[in-house]
Design a protein around this motif. Structure first.
Motif, PDB file in Angstrom:
ATOM      1  N   ASN A  11      -8.623   9.683  -1.592  1.00  0.00           N
ATOM      2  CA  ASN A  11      -8.082  10.799  -0.838  1.00  0.00           C
ATOM      3  C   ASN A  11      -8.187  10.489   0.636  1.00  0.00           C
ATOM      4  N   PRO A  12      -7.603  11.195   1.549  1.00  0.00           N
ATOM      5  CA  PRO A  12      -6.726  12.325   1.285  1.00  0.00           C
ATOM      6  C   PRO A  12      -5.369  11.855   0.751  1.00  0.00           C
ATOM      7  N   PRO A  13      -4.634  12.753   0.121  1.00  0.00           N
ATOM      8  CA  PRO A  13      -3.332  12.392  -0.425  1.00  0.00           C
ATOM      9  C   PRO A  13      -2.466  11.715   0.636  1.00  0.00           C
ATOM     10  N   TYR A  14      -1.664  10.819   0.219  1.00  0.00           N
ATOM     11  CA  TYR A  14      -0.696  10.092   1.044  1.00  0.00           C
ATOM     12  C   TYR A  14      -1.308   9.039   1.946  1.00  0.00           C
ATOM     13  N   SER A  15      -2.635   8.828   1.872  1.00  0.00           N
ATOM     14  CA  SER A  15      -3.142   7.721   2.681  1.00  0.00           C
ATOM     15  C   SER A  15      -3.087   6.443   1.848  1.00  0.00           C
ATOM     16  N   PRO A  16      -2.502   5.401   2.405  1.00  0.00           N
ATOM     17  CA  PRO A  16      -2.344   4.165   1.630  1.00  0.00           C
ATOM     18  C   PRO A  16      -3.648   3.389   1.465  1.00  0.00           C
ATOM     19  N   HIS A  17      -3.791   2.696   0.353  1.00  0.00           N
ATOM     20  CA  HIS A  17      -4.973   1.874   0.101  1.00  0.00           C
ATOM     21  C   HIS A  17      -4.565   0.553  -0.545  1.00  0.00           C
ATOM     22  N   THR A  18      -5.083  -0.552  -0.021  1.00  0.00           N
ATOM     23  CA  THR A  18      -4.914  -1.838  -0.695  1.00  0.00           C
ATOM     24  C   THR A  18      -6.038  -1.987  -1.714  1.00  0.00           C
ATOM     25  N   LEU A  19      -5.684  -2.349  -2.940  1.00  0.00           N
ATOM     26  CA  LEU A  19      -6.710  -2.522  -3.967  1.00  0.00           C
ATOM     27  C   LEU A  19      -7.124  -3.990  -4.095  1.00  0.00           C
ATOM     28  N   CYS A  20      -8.293  -4.205  -4.681  1.00  0.00           N
ATOM     29  CA  CYS A  20      -8.776  -5.552  -4.977  1.00  0.00           C
ATOM     30  C   CYS A  20      -8.489  -5.843  -6.452  1.00  0.00           C
ATOM     31  N   CYS A  21      -8.143  -7.081  -6.781  1.00  0.00           N
ATOM     32  CA  CYS A  21      -7.820  -7.450  -8.167  1.00  0.00           C
ATOM     33  C   CYS A  21      -8.923  -7.023  -9.136  1.00  0.00           C
ATOM     34  N   THR A  22     -10.191  -7.190  -8.698  1.00  0.00           N
ATOM     35  CA  THR A  22     -11.316  -6.891  -9.594  1.00  0.00           C
ATOM     36  C   THR A  22     -11.610  -5.384  -9.675  1.00  0.00           C
ATOM     37  N   ASP A  23     -10.866  -4.558  -8.927  1.00  0.00           N
ATOM     38  CA  ASP A  23     -10.962  -3.109  -9.155  1.00  0.00           C
ATOM     39  C   ASP A  23     -10.382  -2.772 -10.531  1.00  0.00           C
ATOM     40  N   CYS A  24      -9.415  -3.583 -10.989  1.00  0.00           N
ATOM     41  CA  CYS A  24      -8.777  -3.340 -12.293  1.00  0.00           C
ATOM     42  C   CYS A  24      -9.052  -4.432 -13.327  1.00  0.00           C
ATOM     43  N   HIS A  25      -9.284  -5.677 -12.870  1.00  0.00           N
ATOM     44  CA  HIS A  25      -9.386  -6.813 -13.802  1.00  0.00           C
ATOM     45  C   HIS A  25     -10.792  -7.400 -13.867  1.00  0.00           C
ATOM     46  N   GLU A  26     -11.164  -7.881 -15.049  1.00  0.00           N
ATOM     47  CA  GLU A  26     -12.314  -8.756 -15.239  1.00  0.00           C
ATOM     48  C   GLU A  26     -11.890 -10.175 -14.870  1.00  0.00           C
ATOM     49  N   PRO A  27     -12.724 -10.963 -14.198  1.00  0.00           N
ATOM     50  CA  PRO A  27     -12.317 -12.344 -13.913  1.00  0.00           C
ATOM     51  C   PRO A  27     -12.350 -13.268 -15.133  1.00  0.00           C
ATOM     52  N   HIS A  28     -13.248 -13.011 -16.088  1.00  0.00           N
ATOM     53  CA  HIS A  28     -13.372 -13.895 -17.256  1.00  0.00           C
ATOM     54  C   HIS A  28     -12.657 -13.336 -18.471  1.00  0.00           C
ATOM     55  N   GLY A  29     -13.013 -12.123 -18.824  1.00  0.00           N
ATOM     56  CA  GLY A  29     -12.450 -11.548 -20.026  1.00  0.00           C
ATOM     57  C   GLY A  29     -12.878 -10.111 -20.185  1.00  0.00           C
ATOM     58  N   ALA A  81       0.784  -1.217   0.000  1.00  0.00           N
ATOM     59  CA  ALA A  81       0.000   0.000   0.000  1.00  0.00           C
ATOM     60  C   ALA A  81       0.822   1.277   0.000  1.00  0.00           C
ATOM     61  N   GLY A  82       1.518   1.484  -1.091  1.00  0.00           N
ATOM     62  CA  GLY A  82       2.212   2.757  -1.253  1.00  0.00           C
ATOM     63  C   GLY A  82       1.199   3.879  -1.315  1.00  0.00           C
ATOM     64  N   SER A  83       1.560   5.042  -0.814  1.00  0.00           N
ATOM     65  CA  SER A  83       0.611   6.147  -0.874  1.00  0.00           C
ATOM     66  C   SER A  83       0.825   6.926  -2.164  1.00  0.00           C
ATOM     67  N   SER A  84      -0.249   7.369  -2.741  1.00  0.00           N
ATOM     68  CA  SER A  84      -0.175   8.062  -4.010  1.00  0.00           C
ATOM     69  C   SER A  84      -0.088   9.567  -3.793  1.00  0.00           C
ATOM     70  N   ALA A  85       0.815  10.198  -4.529  1.00  0.00           N
ATOM     71  CA  ALA A  85       0.989  11.641  -4.369  1.00  0.00           C
ATOM     72  C   ALA A  85      -0.139  12.414  -5.048  1.00  0.00           C
ATOM     73  N   TYR A  86      -0.599  11.904  -6.160  1.00  0.00           N
ATOM     74  CA  TYR A  86      -1.621  12.636  -6.927  1.00  0.00           C
ATOM     75  C   TYR A  86      -2.805  11.737  -7.244  1.00  0.00           C
ATOM     76  N   PRO A  87      -3.521  11.324  -6.202  1.00  0.00           N
ATOM     77  CA  PRO A  87      -4.647  10.418  -6.449  1.00  0.00           C
ATOM     78  C   PRO A  87      -5.896  11.172  -6.898  1.00  0.00           C
ATOM     79  N   ARG A  88      -6.767  10.471  -7.578  1.00  0.00           N
ATOM     80  CA  ARG A  88      -8.097  11.016  -7.844  1.00  0.00           C
ATOM     81  C   ARG A  88      -9.040  10.538  -6.748  1.00  0.00           C
ATOM     82  N   ASP A  89     -10.158  11.262  -6.581  1.00  0.00           N
ATOM     83  CA  ASP A  89     -11.183  10.834  -5.639  1.00  0.00           C
ATOM     84  C   ASP A  89     -11.662   9.444  -6.049  1.00  0.00           C
ATOM     85  N   PRO A  90     -12.114   8.578  -5.167  1.00  0.00           N
ATOM     86  CA  PRO A  90     -12.205   8.778  -3.726  1.00  0.00           C
ATOM     87  C   PRO A  90     -10.953   8.349  -2.965  1.00  0.00           C
TER      88      PRO A  90
END
Ligand code: HEC
Ligand code: HEC
Ligand code: HEC
Ligand code: HEC
Ligand code: HEC
Ligand code: HEC
Length: 397
Positions: free
Chosen positions: A318-336, A307-316
């Motif tokens: 925020n606030p800047p520099y707060s770390p967030h763990t992402l979920c695989c399906t936030d970026c990926h489709e499971p099938h295709g 969970a690196g903190s992002s210097a220039y994140p978009r909402d939500p």
């Protein structure tokens, strides 16, 4: 009445025979009846030439045939008897699969199946035409020149029947001859979690390391249970409503912990050789992934529990520099993904994303449209994909 009795007796007889013949852990009646397939209203109900019409909706016989003939004739599709007494070959290729006999546009299911769209559509709200697949077969059919799909022949060659390790390094294995879809699903348990509304207490998935249980239906199996810094992305086009339910929940308390599902296979232990024709640079070993806080043999990703903190994140985010763990399906489709490589979703964090290839234009679109307003470095630094990839190192990914 009399007709009912005959039907009932035949079903019980069939069930017992089936369990004896298949000679293994038979599905338990209670859990099967709660499953989508076993449901007496929405469950399996096969229509095909020669198949009797008096089997109740949800009956095992809609998938399993005791003999290749029923009442003296063999229902379509002919051939067999097939593995596990299924009415058709369990698994043949990426696009020919027993499950697709129903989970496609014109399958054997009476009335068809209308709700099986992409993750970005169902749980992200992106209903733009051509941004999603309308059925499961379509989602697995991106093996030509556009989009991408999880490649089932590599599941068969790399996962089934092999000793695999979960993200904690604990060994697991699945039988070699099961359907590759069932690495993530159990057809006797899988439930419908989304129709008009979303129901997190129901689950369609089972972890490959725990095939005989559902995953995500209990609160201890949700994102919030493992990652207190999870932040749900926006629902498509909204800045008040969040995935996966289009409501105000942001902690992941309603989201299955897909990280746990995906990292049963994709972690620092398993070497997976991909023959996916759409994999950039393939065929090759796919990258190992570490979604942890500590280095084991692969550099932990900053989008993961590190969970690196992002210097220039978009909402939500925020606030800047707060770390967030992402979920695989936030970026990926499971099938295709209908449009993007690497199973990357057609929309991320509420906005459309276009990643048809590995050019800088694509990566800029992906990183800067969805989640970052700019990098700390020169935003035009060429060759994004040389530095930003899973395991690429601190700041890298
Ligand atoms: C005889 C037709 C048929 C076959 C074959 C079939 N399914 Fe289904 N499946 C259905 C129906 C009907 C539903 C319920 C659809 C609904 O919820 O509206 C369903 C639901 C599901 C669900 C739960 C999510 C949902 O949409 O409700 C999963 C997961 C699933 N099927 C996976 C599979 C897999 C994996 C296979 C192959 C091993 C398979 N199915 C084979 C008809 C079939
Ligand atoms: C890598 C794991 C994985 C594999 C392999 C996989 N699925 Fe899925 N499947 C998922 C996940 C994750 C979801 C969506 C999340 C949810 O509903 O909880 C899903 C959802 C579904 C759904 C419900 C879709 C809806 O309407 O929400 C069906 C039906 C389904 N899968 C069928 C299949 C079939 C058929 C195959 C094989 C051709 C297959 N899956 C292979 C992980 C997988
Ligand atoms: C049962 C093991 C298994 C699970 C669980 C699994 N995968 Fe995979 N994955 C594979 C295999 C095997 C390949 C190599 C074949 C391929 O490239 O599709 C692969 C490849 C990939 C690729 C590369 C696709 C490409 O471009 O070729 C991505 C991205 C991916 N998986 C994401 C995920 C995500 C996200 C999840 C969780 C929703 C997940 N996987 C769960 C086995 C798994
Ligand atoms: C949606 C289709 C479908 C339905 C409905 C269905 N099964 Fe299955 N069953 C399968 C598949 C597919 C396999 C093969 C294993 C695999 O690929 O996951 C299987 C395997 C089995 C096995 C072998 C052991 C195992 O679990 O691997 C038994 C026993 C079994 N089924 C019994 C039943 C009974 C009894 C019912 C009704 C209560 C039933 N099945 C309903 C699809 C189905
Ligand atoms: C911030 C968005 C994001 C998240 C979150 C994410 N991925 Fe990825 N994933 C990508 C991008 C971008 C690529 C293409 C670059 C690369 O190969 O790493 C990719 C590629 C992959 C690949 C193919 C790697 C290869 O060899 O090219 C796999 C497998 C994969 N992801 C699995 C996962 C799993 C499992 C998770 C969750 C633990 C996950 N991803 C979370 C964005 C993401
Ligand atoms: C030579 C390696 C390299 C290349 C090429 C590169 N980056 Fe980066 N990038 C980094 C490193 C290291 C960091 C973290 C430290 C920093 O920001 O300087 C970073 C940070 C970022 C961040 C910010 C993460 C945050 O903290 O908010 C974004 C977004 C980003 N890069 C996008 C891109 C895009 C888009 C491209 C291509 C146009 C690109 N990068 C090209 C190495 C690279």
């Amino acid at each position: 009445m009399r007709h009912e009795n005959i039907k009932g007796r035949r079903s019980v007889f069939f069930l017992i025979l089936l369990s004896i013949t298949l000679c293994s852990t038979s599905p338990r009646a209670g859990t099967y009846l709660k499953s989508a397939h076993g449901n007496s209203t929405i469950g399996v109900n096969r229509t095909s030439a020669g198949f009797p019409t008096d089997y109740a909706t949800g009956n095992c016989a809609h998938c399993h045939e005791q003999h290749s003939s029923i009442q003296g004739a063999e229902p379509v599709p002919t051939g067999g008897p097939n593995n596990f007494l299924l009415f058709d070959e369990n698994y043949t290729s990426q696009t020919i699969n027993f499950c697709f006999d129903c989970h496609q546009a014109n399958g054997y299911q009476t009335g068809g199946i209308t709700i099986n769209k992409s993750y970005s559509y169902n749980f992200g709200g992106n209903t733009n035409s051509s941004s999603y697949d309308s059925n499961i077969k379509d989602a697995f059919s991106h093996i030509g020149t556009t989009g991408s799909s999880h490649y089932l022949p590599s599941f068969v060659s790399q996962v089934l029947g092999k000793t695999m390790y979960d993200a904690d390094g604990v060994a697991w294995s699945l039988p070699a001859n099961i359907n590759p879809c069932d690495a993530c699903h159990n057809p006797h348990l899988a439930q419908r979690n989304k129709n008009t509304t979303y129901d997190p207490t129901k689950s369609a998935i089972s972890r490959p390391s725990d095939h005989n249980n559902l995953w995500g239906d209990n609160t201890t199996e949700r994102m919030s249970a493992d990652f207190s810094d999870y932040q749900a992305p926006y629902w498509y086009g909204s800045n008040t409503s969040y995935e996966p339910a289009n409501d105000a929940t942001t902690t992941g308390s309603n989201l299955p912990n897909y990280v746990r599902l995906c990292t049963d296979c994709h972690n620092e232990y398993n070497t997976i050789y991909s023959e996916n024709p759409r994999l950039p640079g393939g065929p090759r070993n796919i990258r190992k992934i570490c979604w942890k806080t500590t280095y084991v043999s692969v550099v932990p990703d900053a989008h993961g529990a590190y969970a690196g903190s992002s210097a220039y994140p978009r909402d939500p985010y925020n606030p800047p520099y707060s770390p967030h763990t992402l979920c695989c399906t936030d970026c990926h489709e499971p099938h295709g993904s209908a449009t993007n490589i690497y199973l990357i979703r057609s929309s991320i964090n509420g906005v459309s994303i276009s990643v048809p290839d590995t050019t800088d234009t694509s990566w800029r679109n992906f990183c800067l449209n969805a989640c970052h307003t700019r990098p700390e470095h020169d935003p035009y630094k060429p060759g994004c994909s040389n530095c930003h990839y899973h395991g690429g190192g601190r700041g890298g990914f």
